[in-house]
Design a protein around this motif. Structure first.
Motif, PDB file in Angstrom:
ATOM      1  N   UNK A   3       0.834  -1.208   0.000  1.00  0.00           N
ATOM      2  CA  UNK A   3       0.000   0.000   0.000  1.00  0.00           C
ATOM      3  C   UNK A   3       0.869   1.258   0.000  1.00  0.00           C
ATOM      4  N   UNK A   4       1.973   1.218   0.723  1.00  0.00           N
ATOM      5  CA  UNK A   4       2.865   2.374   0.750  1.00  0.00           C
ATOM      6  C   UNK A   4       3.466   2.614  -0.631  1.00  0.00           C
ATOM      7  N   UNK A   5       3.899   1.587  -1.287  1.00  0.00           N
ATOM      8  CA  UNK A   5       4.465   1.733  -2.632  1.00  0.00           C
ATOM      9  C   UNK A   5       3.419   2.300  -3.596  1.00  0.00           C
ATOM     10  N   UNK A   6       2.189   1.841  -3.455  1.00  0.00           N
ATOM     11  CA  UNK A   6       1.100   2.359  -4.289  1.00  0.00           C
ATOM     12  C   UNK A   6       0.867   3.841  -3.993  1.00  0.00           C
ATOM     13  N   UNK A   7       0.864   4.208  -2.732  1.00  0.00           N
ATOM     14  CA  UNK A   7       0.658   5.608  -2.350  1.00  0.00           C
ATOM     15  C   UNK A   7       1.795   6.482  -2.867  1.00  0.00           C
ATOM     16  N   UNK A   8       3.012   5.995  -2.768  1.00  0.00           N
ATOM     17  CA  UNK A   8       4.169   6.749  -3.270  1.00  0.00           C
ATOM     18  C   UNK A   8       4.094   6.892  -4.787  1.00  0.00           C
ATOM     19  N   UNK A   9       3.689   5.834  -5.463  1.00  0.00           N
ATOM     20  CA  UNK A   9       3.522   5.907  -6.916  1.00  0.00           C
ATOM     21  C   UNK A   9       2.494   6.980  -7.267  1.00  0.00           C
ATOM     22  N   UNK A  10       1.357   6.968  -6.586  1.00  0.00           N
ATOM     23  CA  UNK A  10       0.317   7.967  -6.834  1.00  0.00           C
ATOM     24  C   UNK A  10       0.842   9.380  -6.571  1.00  0.00           C
ATOM     25  N   UNK A  11       1.562   9.543  -5.481  1.00  0.00           N
ATOM     26  CA  UNK A  11       2.138  10.857  -5.142  1.00  0.00           C
ATOM     27  C   UNK A  11       3.090  11.316  -6.234  1.00  0.00           C
ATOM     28  N   UNK A  12       3.984  10.424  -6.642  1.00  0.00           N
ATOM     29  CA  UNK A  12       4.973  10.772  -7.660  1.00  0.00           C
ATOM     30  C   UNK A  12       4.348  11.097  -9.007  1.00  0.00           C
ATOM     31  N   UNK A  14       1.589  12.654  -9.216  1.00  0.00           N
ATOM     32  CA  UNK A  14       0.806  13.867  -9.019  1.00  0.00           C
ATOM     33  C   UNK A  14      -0.633  13.620  -8.607  1.00  0.00           C
ATOM     34  N   UNK A  15      -0.961  12.386  -8.307  1.00  0.00           N
ATOM     35  CA  UNK A  15      -2.328  12.043  -7.892  1.00  0.00           C
ATOM     36  C   UNK A  15      -2.437  12.120  -6.369  1.00  0.00           C
ATOM     37  N   UNK A  17      -4.637  13.566  -4.380  1.00  0.00           N
ATOM     38  CA  UNK A  17      -5.952  13.312  -3.776  1.00  0.00           C
ATOM     39  C   UNK A  17      -6.240  11.819  -3.672  1.00  0.00           C
ATOM     40  N   UNK A  18      -5.698  11.037  -4.587  1.00  0.00           N
ATOM     41  CA  UNK A  18      -5.862   9.587  -4.512  1.00  0.00           C
ATOM     42  C   UNK A  18      -4.931   8.977  -3.466  1.00  0.00           C
ATOM     43  N   UNK A  19      -3.751   9.547  -3.329  1.00  0.00           N
ATOM     44  CA  UNK A  19      -2.772   9.032  -2.366  1.00  0.00           C
ATOM     45  C   UNK A  19      -3.151   9.381  -0.930  1.00  0.00           C
ATOM     46  N   UNK A  20      -3.812  10.508  -0.733  1.00  0.00           N
ATOM     47  CA  UNK A  20      -4.083  11.020   0.618  1.00  0.00           C
ATOM     48  C   UNK A  20      -4.836  10.049   1.523  1.00  0.00           C
ATOM     49  N   UNK A  21      -5.991   9.498   1.116  1.00  0.00           N
ATOM     50  CA  UNK A  21      -6.687   8.612   2.057  1.00  0.00           C
ATOM     51  C   UNK A  21      -5.897   7.347   2.372  1.00  0.00           C
ATOM     52  N   UNK A  22      -5.180   6.859   1.397  1.00  0.00           N
ATOM     53  CA  UNK A  22      -4.351   5.666   1.600  1.00  0.00           C
ATOM     54  C   UNK A  22      -3.238   5.974   2.609  1.00  0.00           C
ATOM     55  N   UNK A  23      -2.605   7.124   2.465  1.00  0.00           N
ATOM     56  CA  UNK A  23      -1.527   7.507   3.385  1.00  0.00           C
ATOM     57  C   UNK A  23      -2.054   7.814   4.781  1.00  0.00           C
TER      58      UNK A  23
END
Length: 160
Positions: A3-12, A14-15, A17-23
């Motif tokens: 999940x962290x890797x997915x959140x970092x991918x989303x952040x990188x 530029x997504x 708003x999608x990364x925020x709830x996961x993080x």
């Protein structure tokens, strides 16, 4: 921790708003994970969710962070405090940062902004002018260095 890797991918990508709830979920589940806390803080800050960013930066600073992460956490905690109007906390945090990382100019700039918010505009302008002179490559400003330094220290004075 996929999940962290997915959140970092989303952040990188530029997504944010999608990364925020996961993080946010990861940070609440893994309060002992410095990396999760710092990534969560960064994303929340970028989304202007400053109260949450403050919480995550505070939690991260409870750990023995390496120098790079500590510098980033202190700076952005100070910035976030200032953003929500907690000027005294911003001042204190940025002072710690300037003490620990005296060659890091961003601490001084945000400290000067905080001083302005606290009503100390003279010192704020003096710091800003000093950092401008120290860091500029503009030849015209360099030629005015002495005058800028002089006037920055006595902004309210007039000379007859």
């Amino acid at each position: 921790m996929d999940q962290l890797q997915e959140a970092i991918r989303l952040k990188n990508e530029g997504n944010l708003k999608e990364a925020q709830p996961l993080l946010a979920e990861l940070a609440n589940e893994h309060k002992e994970d410095q990396k999760v806390l710092l990534v969560a803080a960064e994303v929340h800050e970028k989304l202007e969710l400053f109260p949450q960013a403050i919480t995550f930066y505070q939690q991260a600073l409870e750990f023995d962070l390496n120098e790079e992460y500590r510098k980033k956490a202190l700076l952005h905690l100070g910035i976030s405090y200032r953003a929500v109007g907690l000027y005294e906390q911003a001042r204190e945090t940025l002072e710690v940062g300037m003490s620990e990382f005296p060659s890091s100019n961003p601490f001084y700039i945000y400290f000067a902004m905080t001083l302005y918010n606290l009503g100390d505009s003279d010192l704020a302008m003096e710091i800003m002018a000093q950092k401008l002179i120290e860091t500029t490559k503009d030849s015209e400003l360099i030629n005015h260095r002495g005058l800028i330094e002089f006037y920055a220290s006595c902004l309210d004075e007039t000379f007859n």
